[in-house]
Design an enzyme around this catalytic site. Structure first.
Site, PDB file in Angstrom:
ATOM      1  N   LYS A   1      -7.321   1.482  -3.615  1.00  0.00           N
ATOM      2  CA  LYS A   1      -7.079   0.955  -1.858  1.00  0.00           C
ATOM      3  C   LYS A   1      -7.286   2.294  -1.154  1.00  0.00           C
ATOM      4  O   LYS A   1      -7.531   2.095   0.063  1.00  0.00           O
ATOM      5  CB  LYS A   1      -5.584   0.580  -1.950  1.00  0.00           C
ATOM      6  CG  LYS A   1      -5.185   0.121  -0.555  1.00  0.00           C
ATOM      7  CD  LYS A   1      -5.928  -0.920   0.167  1.00  0.00           C
ATOM      8  CE  LYS A   1      -5.633  -1.275   1.484  1.00  0.00           C
ATOM      9  NZ  LYS A   1      -4.289  -1.841   1.509  1.00  0.00           N
TER      10      LYS A   1
ATOM     11  N   THR B   1       0.806  -1.424   0.001  1.00  0.00           N
ATOM     12  CA  THR B   1       0.040   0.140   0.012  1.00  0.00           C
ATOM     13  C   THR B   1       0.857   1.085   0.119  1.00  0.00           C
ATOM     14  O   THR B   1       1.684   1.559   0.731  1.00  0.00           O
ATOM     15  CB  THR B   1      -0.896   0.080   1.218  1.00  0.00           C
ATOM     16  OG1 THR B   1      -1.791  -1.098   1.187  1.00  0.00           O
ATOM     17  CG2 THR B   1      -1.895   1.201   1.147  1.00  0.00           C
TER      18      THR B   1
ATOM     19  N   LYS C   1      -0.414   5.132   8.597  1.00  0.00           N
ATOM     20  CA  LYS C   1       0.619   5.206   7.162  1.00  0.00           C
ATOM     21  C   LYS C   1      -0.310   5.478   5.961  1.00  0.00           C
ATOM     22  O   LYS C   1      -0.084   6.306   4.961  1.00  0.00           O
ATOM     23  CB  LYS C   1       1.663   4.105   7.038  1.00  0.00           C
ATOM     24  CG  LYS C   1       2.375   4.159   5.888  1.00  0.00           C
ATOM     25  CD  LYS C   1       2.150   3.577   4.596  1.00  0.00           C
ATOM     26  CE  LYS C   1       2.229   2.094   4.953  1.00  0.00           C
ATOM     27  NZ  LYS C   1       1.857   1.377   3.688  1.00  0.00           N
TER      28      LYS C   1
END
Length: 292
Positions: free
Chosen positions: A172, A97, A240
Site C-alpha cells: 500500500k 492503512t 498520514k
C-alpha cells in the site's frame, strides 16, 4: 456463509460492511460513535455491539478499518479489544492503512493467542468501497489468506497475498507513493493547459488515449479543472499515509524525493484550509491562469 464482525464505519468501512452483509454473511458492527452503527443497522440490518470485544465474540472473521496504528491497537489489544473476545482459529483482517511494524506486532500477538491476522489495506477510495470494487493487498499466512479471500471478495474486485505479515502495508505504501507523483503531475498539467488557453477537456480527451493515461487523469481532471475538491480521499489522510511511507523509507534506505516534496505541497493545501479537500486539491496551491 461466515459470522463476521466489522470494526470502524467510516467512509470506507460503512459500505464495506454493507457488502459483507449483502453477500449473506452475518455481520456485527462496532463503531466508536454509536450513531454510525445505528445508521448502518437501519440500512443493512445485522446487529451492533458496544465494544470490539463483544463484536468479535464467536466470529469466524473480524474485519477492521480504523484511523491509524494507535486506533488499531485500541480495537485489537486494548482493554475491550477484539483479540480478547475472538475464538482460537478466528482470523482478524485489518483494512486500515497503517505501518508494517504494527502489522507484524499484531500478527505476532495474534499467533500467541491462537488467532490469525492478515494486514489487508485497500485502494480504490470511497467509490471503490461503495461499488464493491476495491483492490486489496494482503500480508500474512497463506493458509489463513486462503480462508478469508472468498469473504473479502464481497467488496473487492482484486485481492492478492503479497508476502508475510506487513507485506500488504508495504505494498500500500508503494501505491500511495505512485499516486502522490501522479496527482502532482496531473495538477501541473491541468494548470499548464489553463495558462496556455487550451480546452482542458479536449486536451485530456486526446492525451488520455496515449501514454499519459492514468486513473487519476480519467477520474480527477474534471474536478481539478473546476476547482472542486469534495470527491474522495482527504488531504489529512493522504498526509498520514505519506508520513508512513517516508518513515519506512528512512528505515529501508529508499530515496523518495518526489514523495517528500508532494507531502510538503499537501501541507500547503492544509494551510489553505484544505485539510478535508480530496487529494486532487494539489492544483489549488498553483497560481491560477490570469492571476485570478
Amino acid at each position: 456463509m461466515a459470522k463476521a464482525a466489522f470494526l470502524g464505519l467510516g467512509v470506507m468501512g460503512f459500505p464495506m460492511a454493507g457488502h459483507l452483509q449483502a453477500s449473506g454473511h452475518a455481520v456485527t458492527v462496532y463503531n466508536r460513535t454509536a450513531a454510525k452503527a445505528d445508521a448502518w443497522i437501519a440500512r443493512h440490518g445485522g446487529r451492533a455491539a458496544a465494544t470490539p470485544r463483544e463484536a468479535a465474540a464467536g466470529c469466524d472473521f473480524v474485519f477492521a478499518c480504523v484511523g491509524n496504528d494507535d486506533d488499531l491497537r485500541q480495537v485489537t489489544i486494548g482493554a475491550d479489544g477484539a483479540f480478547h473476545g475472538m475464538t482460537p482459529g478466528a482470523i482478524f483482517v485489518d483494512h486500515t492503512t497503517a505501518s508494517a511494524d504494527v502489522a507484524r506486532e499484531l500478527a505476532t500477538e495474534a499467533t500467541a493467542r491462537g488467532l490469525g491476522f492478515i494486514d489487508a489495506p485497500v485502494s480504490g477510495g470511497q467509490a471503490g468501497a461503495e461499488n464493491g470494487a476495491l483492490t486489496v493487498m494482503c500480508g500474512g499466512d497463506a493458509g489463513q489468506y486462503a480462508r478469508v479471500e472468498p469473504v473479502i471478495a464481497s467488496f473487492a474486485r482484486a485481492c492478492r497475498l503479497m508476502g508475510p505479515a506487513g507485506a500488504g502495508q508495504l505494498t500500500k505504501m508503494v501505491n500511495q507513493i505512485c499516486i502522490a507523483g501522479l496527482v502532482q503531475a496531473l495538477a501541473e498539467g491541468v494548470s499548464f493547459a489553463q495558462h496556455a488557453g487550451l480546452d482542458v477537456e479536449a486536451v485530456v480527451d486526446v492525451i488520455s488515449k496515449g501514454a499519459a493515461q492514468s486513473w487519476q487523469m480519467e477520474n480527477r481532471h474534471k474536478t481539478m479543472n473546476a476547482g472542486q475538491f469534495d470527491f474522495g480521499f482527504a488531504v489529512d489522510w493522504m498526509r498520514k499515509d505519506l508520513s508512513i511511507c517516508l518513515a519506512e523509507a528512512r528505515r529501508n534506505g529508499a530515496s523518495l524525493p518526489v514523495t517528500a516534496l508532494v507531502d510538503q505541497f499537501y501541507g500547503e493545501v492544509q494551510a489553505l484550509g484544505g485539510a478535508r479537500w480530496d487529494t486532487s486539491s494539489l492544483i489549488a496551491r498553483l497560481p491560477k491562469a490570469g492571476g485570478a
